[in-house]
Design an enzyme around this catalytic site. Structure first.
Site, PDB file in Angstrom:
ATOM      1  N   HIS A  11       0.372   4.931  -2.486  1.00  0.00           N
ATOM      2  CA  HIS A  11       0.356   5.856  -1.670  1.00  0.00           C
ATOM      3  C   HIS A  11       0.956   6.747  -1.849  1.00  0.00           C
ATOM      4  O   HIS A  11       1.420   8.005  -2.469  1.00  0.00           O
ATOM      5  CB  HIS A  11       0.227   5.754  -0.190  1.00  0.00           C
ATOM      6  CG  HIS A  11      -1.436   5.386  -0.162  1.00  0.00           C
ATOM      7  ND1 HIS A  11      -1.866   6.130   1.624  1.00  0.00           N
ATOM      8  CD2 HIS A  11      -1.877   4.301  -0.428  1.00  0.00           C
ATOM      9  CE1 HIS A  11      -3.241   5.256   0.975  1.00  0.00           C
ATOM     10  NE2 HIS A  11      -3.357   4.668  -0.307  1.00  0.00           N
ATOM     11  N   ASP A  12       2.758   6.549  -2.333  1.00  0.00           N
ATOM     12  CA  ASP A  12       3.155   6.822  -2.567  1.00  0.00           C
ATOM     13  C   ASP A  12       3.468   7.527  -4.719  1.00  0.00           C
ATOM     14  O   ASP A  12       3.628   8.509  -4.667  1.00  0.00           O
ATOM     15  CB  ASP A  12       5.134   6.248  -2.761  1.00  0.00           C
ATOM     16  CG  ASP A  12       6.115   7.134  -3.281  1.00  0.00           C
ATOM     17  OD1 ASP A  12       6.240   8.679  -2.940  1.00  0.00           O
ATOM     18  OD2 ASP A  12       7.598   6.606  -4.068  1.00  0.00           O
ATOM     19  N   HIS A  19      -5.444  -6.005  -2.523  1.00  0.00           N
ATOM     20  CA  HIS A  19      -6.460  -5.900  -1.473  1.00  0.00           C
ATOM     21  C   HIS A  19      -6.877  -7.581  -1.091  1.00  0.00           C
ATOM     22  O   HIS A  19      -7.389  -7.322  -0.339  1.00  0.00           O
ATOM     23  CB  HIS A  19      -8.324  -5.431  -1.745  1.00  0.00           C
ATOM     24  CG  HIS A  19      -8.418  -3.638  -1.601  1.00  0.00           C
ATOM     25  ND1 HIS A  19      -9.485  -2.859  -1.775  1.00  0.00           N
ATOM     26  CD2 HIS A  19      -7.183  -3.052  -1.520  1.00  0.00           C
ATOM     27  CE1 HIS A  19      -9.001  -2.042  -1.649  1.00  0.00           C
ATOM     28  NE2 HIS A  19      -7.441  -1.687  -1.313  1.00  0.00           N
ATOM     29  N   SER A  28       7.710  10.499  -1.581  1.00  0.00           N
ATOM     30  CA  SER A  28       7.315  11.906  -0.813  1.00  0.00           C
ATOM     31  C   SER A  28       6.263  10.946  -0.004  1.00  0.00           C
ATOM     32  O   SER A  28       6.788  12.092   1.243  1.00  0.00           O
ATOM     33  CB  SER A  28       6.506  12.782  -1.671  1.00  0.00           C
ATOM     34  OG  SER A  28       5.964  11.758  -2.694  1.00  0.00           O
ATOM     35  N   ASP A  48      -9.667  -9.983   3.011  1.00  0.00           N
ATOM     36  CA  ASP A  48      -9.663 -11.476   2.766  1.00  0.00           C
ATOM     37  C   ASP A  48      -9.963 -12.807   3.947  1.00  0.00           C
ATOM     38  O   ASP A  48      -8.409 -12.913   4.041  1.00  0.00           O
ATOM     39  CB  ASP A  48      -8.098 -10.751   1.618  1.00  0.00           C
ATOM     40  CG  ASP A  48      -8.350 -13.061   1.002  1.00  0.00           C
ATOM     41  OD1 ASP A  48      -9.241 -14.134   1.288  1.00  0.00           O
ATOM     42  OD2 ASP A  48      -7.844 -13.376   0.076  1.00  0.00           O
ATOM     43  N   ASP A  60      -3.244 -14.010  -3.636  1.00  0.00           N
ATOM     44  CA  ASP A  60      -4.094 -14.723  -4.691  1.00  0.00           C
ATOM     45  C   ASP A  60      -5.452 -14.050  -5.206  1.00  0.00           C
ATOM     46  O   ASP A  60      -6.140 -12.798  -5.320  1.00  0.00           O
ATOM     47  CB  ASP A  60      -4.981 -15.871  -3.618  1.00  0.00           C
ATOM     48  CG  ASP A  60      -5.156 -15.771  -2.478  1.00  0.00           C
ATOM     49  OD1 ASP A  60      -5.853 -15.141  -2.466  1.00  0.00           O
ATOM     50  OD2 ASP A  60      -5.218 -16.173  -1.544  1.00  0.00           O
ATOM     51  N   ASP A 106       8.387   9.202  -5.512  1.00  0.00           N
ATOM     52  CA  ASP A 106       9.243   9.658  -5.595  1.00  0.00           C
ATOM     53  C   ASP A 106       9.472   9.671  -3.824  1.00  0.00           C
ATOM     54  O   ASP A 106      10.063  10.049  -3.803  1.00  0.00           O
ATOM     55  CB  ASP A 106       9.016  11.263  -6.284  1.00  0.00           C
ATOM     56  CG  ASP A 106       8.466  11.941  -5.213  1.00  0.00           C
ATOM     57  OD1 ASP A 106       7.431  11.481  -4.775  1.00  0.00           O
ATOM     58  OD2 ASP A 106       7.864  13.017  -5.234  1.00  0.00           O
ATOM     59  N   PRO A 127      -7.535   8.080  -4.329  1.00  0.00           N
ATOM     60  CA  PRO A 127      -8.975   7.901  -4.511  1.00  0.00           C
ATOM     61  C   PRO A 127      -9.311   7.491  -2.902  1.00  0.00           C
ATOM     62  O   PRO A 127      -8.491   6.965  -2.105  1.00  0.00           O
ATOM     63  CB  PRO A 127      -8.913   6.744  -4.834  1.00  0.00           C
ATOM     64  CG  PRO A 127      -7.925   6.219  -4.779  1.00  0.00           C
ATOM     65  CD  PRO A 127      -6.461   7.441  -4.908  1.00  0.00           C
ATOM     66  N   ASN A 129      -3.105   8.077   5.757  1.00  0.00           N
ATOM     67  CA  ASN A 129      -2.080   7.967   5.546  1.00  0.00           C
ATOM     68  C   ASN A 129      -1.277   7.979   6.762  1.00  0.00           C
ATOM     69  O   ASN A 129      -0.595   6.386   7.310  1.00  0.00           O
ATOM     70  CB  ASN A 129      -0.872   9.030   5.096  1.00  0.00           C
ATOM     71  CG  ASN A 129      -1.291   8.916   3.152  1.00  0.00           C
ATOM     72  OD1 ASN A 129      -1.859   7.936   3.052  1.00  0.00           O
ATOM     73  ND2 ASN A 129      -0.364   9.683   3.081  1.00  0.00           N
ATOM     74  N   SER A 141      -7.502 -15.658   4.329  1.00  0.00           N
ATOM     75  CA  SER A 141      -6.092 -15.749   3.510  1.00  0.00           C
ATOM     76  C   SER A 141      -5.732 -13.609   3.051  1.00  0.00           C
ATOM     77  O   SER A 141      -5.136 -13.657   2.037  1.00  0.00           O
ATOM     78  CB  SER A 141      -6.023 -16.116   1.949  1.00  0.00           C
ATOM     79  OG  SER A 141      -6.758 -15.646   1.185  1.00  0.00           O
ATOM     80  N   ARG A 176       0.372  -1.001   0.365  1.00  0.00           N
ATOM     81  CA  ARG A 176      -0.177   0.408   0.205  1.00  0.00           C
ATOM     82  C   ARG A 176       0.915   1.087   0.624  1.00  0.00           C
ATOM     83  O   ARG A 176       0.342   2.001  -0.632  1.00  0.00           O
ATOM     84  CB  ARG A 176      -1.047  -0.237   1.432  1.00  0.00           C
ATOM     85  CG  ARG A 176      -2.216   1.247   1.376  1.00  0.00           C
ATOM     86  CD  ARG A 176      -2.939   0.875   2.395  1.00  0.00           C
ATOM     87  NE  ARG A 176      -3.597   2.169   2.465  1.00  0.00           N
ATOM     88  CZ  ARG A 176      -3.946   2.766   3.398  1.00  0.00           C
ATOM     89  NH1 ARG A 176      -3.816   2.594   4.866  1.00  0.00           N
ATOM     90  NH2 ARG A 176      -5.087   3.875   3.386  1.00  0.00           N
ATOM     91  N   GLU A 187       2.984  14.083   4.328  1.00  0.00           N
ATOM     92  CA  GLU A 187       1.925  13.401   3.695  1.00  0.00           C
ATOM     93  C   GLU A 187       1.625  12.526   4.181  1.00  0.00           C
ATOM     94  O   GLU A 187       0.446  12.127   4.827  1.00  0.00           O
ATOM     95  CB  GLU A 187       2.429  12.976   2.003  1.00  0.00           C
ATOM     96  CG  GLU A 187       2.493  13.818   1.003  1.00  0.00           C
ATOM     97  CD  GLU A 187       2.843  12.907  -0.309  1.00  0.00           C
ATOM     98  OE1 GLU A 187       2.454  11.144  -0.586  1.00  0.00           O
ATOM     99  OE2 GLU A 187       3.900  13.320  -1.354  1.00  0.00           O
TER     100      GLU A 187
END
Ligand code: HEM
Length: 326
Positions: free
Chosen positions: A68-69, A193, A78, A244, A252, A76, A163, A96, A247, A64, A90
Site C-alpha cells: 500500500h505504500d 495472499h 507516505s 489461506d 507457501d 516513500d 487496486p 487502509n 496456514s 500489505r 492515506e
C-alpha cells in the site's frame, strides 16, 4: 595513453562495471547503509524476530503495508504519515483502515535513530520489514536495495490508485502496468495472499448479492460459498476470514492451490484464472513439488515493486518520526 584506446577499451568496461554493480536503475543499492549505519538491517531483523515470535499474525499486515505504500506516490512511506489540521492522510482511506503494524515500524525507527540518528529512512524500514515478515513466516528472503528517502505528502484521494478487490483482470493488469509492474509481477505478488486475513466486508458481496439478485459469484466454488456464508453473515463487516485457511501464518504456495480450486476470496484472486499467462503460473505452482520457483520469483517481484516511484539522493527527507514530516 591514447584517447582512442581509452574510449575503445576502458569506457565500455567501466560502463559494464557500473551496470553490473549493485546500483539499479532507480538509484537504490543493496547495502546502502553499509558505511553509514552498518547494523541497520540487523536491527530491523532482530526486532522483527521478536515481534513475529510473539505476534505472528502481524506478518500479513506488515507485508500489505509495503504494497500500500508503494502503490500510492511510490515507496516513500507516505502510508505512515498521520493526518494534520489541513490534510487527511492515506491512512484514513477506507481501503487502509484495516492496515496494522504501524507501532512495529515506530519501534524499529526509534532503535535506528538511537544507533544512527537521521540516517535510515522510514521507506527503507518498510521495505526491510516486509522482507523479514515473509522470511520469518517460513518464506524466502532476498536482498533489498535501499537508499529510499521519505516523502513529505500523504493524500487520501491518491489511495484511488490501489487496486480494488472487485477489479477485473484488465483493470488489475492496467493498475500494475501503471506502476511499471508486469503480469508476471501481478500473479507472483498476489501470492502474498498466502499470509493473513480479510475482513468479511471485502468479499461479502460475492456471497450474498453478486448481481443484485441475492446470488453468489459463479466464479466461486459453491461449496466454499456455503462455508464462507457461515463465517460471514450479511451484517458482518470487520469479522476476519483467513485467506489461506489453516496456514495463514506461513508463507507457501497454498495461495495458488486455493485460486485453482476457485476459493480465492476476492474477484482479483479469481481473475488470475482468466488470463492464459497467470493461469499457467497458478497451475504450475499447484503441480510443483517445492516452492522454489515461487520463492525466487517473489523476491524478484518484491524488488520490482520496491522500485516504484522512489525518492533518492537529495529528494524528500529522512523523517525522524515516521508518522510526521520533519
Ligand atoms: C492484486 C491486487 C490486490 C488486491 C485487490 C488486494 C486486496 C486485498 C484485500 C481486500 C485484503 C483484505 C484486507 C483486510 O481485510 O484487512 C488484502 C489483504 C492482504 N493483502 Fe492484498 N491485494 C492485492 C495485492 C496484494 C499484494 C501485491 C500484496 C503483497 C505482496 C498483498 C498482500 C496482502 C496481505 C499480506 C494481506 C493480509 C493482511 C492482513 O492479514 O491484515 N496484496 N488484500
Amino acid at each position: 595513453m591514447d584517447s582512442k584506446f581509452v574510449l575503445k577499451f576502458f569506457l565500455p568496461i567501466s560502463i559494464m562495471l557500473l551496470l553490473s554493480g549493485s546500483a539499479d536503475a532507480q538509484g537504490l543499492k543493496v547495502g546502502f547503509y553499509k558505511k553509514t549505519c552498518p547494523n541497520a538491517e540487523t536491527i530491523v531483523y532482530n526486532e522483527m524476530k521478536r515481534v513475529i515470535s510473539v505476534a505472528p499474525s502481524l506478518a500479513g499486515p506488515l507485508l500489505r503495508l509495503f504494497f500500500h505504500d508503494c502503490f500510492v506516490r511510490g515507496c516513500d512511506a507516505s502510508i505512515l504519515l498521520n493526518s494534520t489540521k489541513n490534510n487527511v492522510a492515506e491512512k484514513e482511506s477506507p481501503i487502509n483502515l484495516s492496515l496494522r503494524g504501524y507501532g512495529v515500524i515506530d519501534t524499529i525507527k526509534a532503535k535506528l535513530e538511537k544507533a544512527c540518528p537521521g540516517i535510515v529512512s522510514c521507506a527503507d524500514i518498510t521495505a526491510l520489514v516486509a522482507r523479514d515478515a515473509v522470511y520469518l513466516s517460513k518464506g524466502p528472503s532476498w536482498e533489498v536495495p535501499t537508499g529510499r528517502r521519505d516523502g513529505r505528502a500523504s493524500l487520501i484521494a491518491e489511495t484511488r490508485q490501489l487496486p480494488a478487490p472487485i477489479f477485473t483482470f484488465q483493470q488489475l493488469k492496467a493498475s500494475f502496468a501503471q506502476k511499471g509492474l508486469s503480469v508476471k509481477d501481478l500473479v507472483v505478488l498476489s501470492g502474498g495472499h498466502t499470509l493473513g486475513t480479510s475482513q468479511c466486508s471485502f468479499f461479502s458481496p460475492r456471497l450474498y448479492n453478486f448481481t443484485g439478485k441475492g446470488d453468489a459469484d459463479p466464479s466461486l466454488d459453491s461449496e466454499y460459498v456455503i462455508k464462507l456464508k457461515n463465517k460471514c453473515k450479511p451484517t458482518d463487516t470487520t469479522k476476519l476470514a483467513e485467506m489461506d485457511p489453516g496456514s495463514f501464518l506461513s508463507f507457501d504456495t497454498d495461495y495458488y492451490k486455493i485460486v485453482s480450486k476457485r476459493r480465492g476470496l476476492f474477484s482479483t484472486d479469481s481473475a488470475l484464472l482468466q488470463d492464459a499467462e497467470t493461469r499457467s503460473y497458478v497451475q504450475r505452482q499447484v503441480k510443483a513439488s517445492n516452492p522454489r520457483e515461487f520463492f525466487k520469483d517473489f523476491g524478484v517481484s518484491m524488488v520490482n515493486m520496491g522500485n516504484t516511484g522512489v525518492l533518492i539522493g537529495k529528494q524528500g527527507e529522512i523523517r525522524k518520526n515516521c508518522a510526521v514530516v520533519n
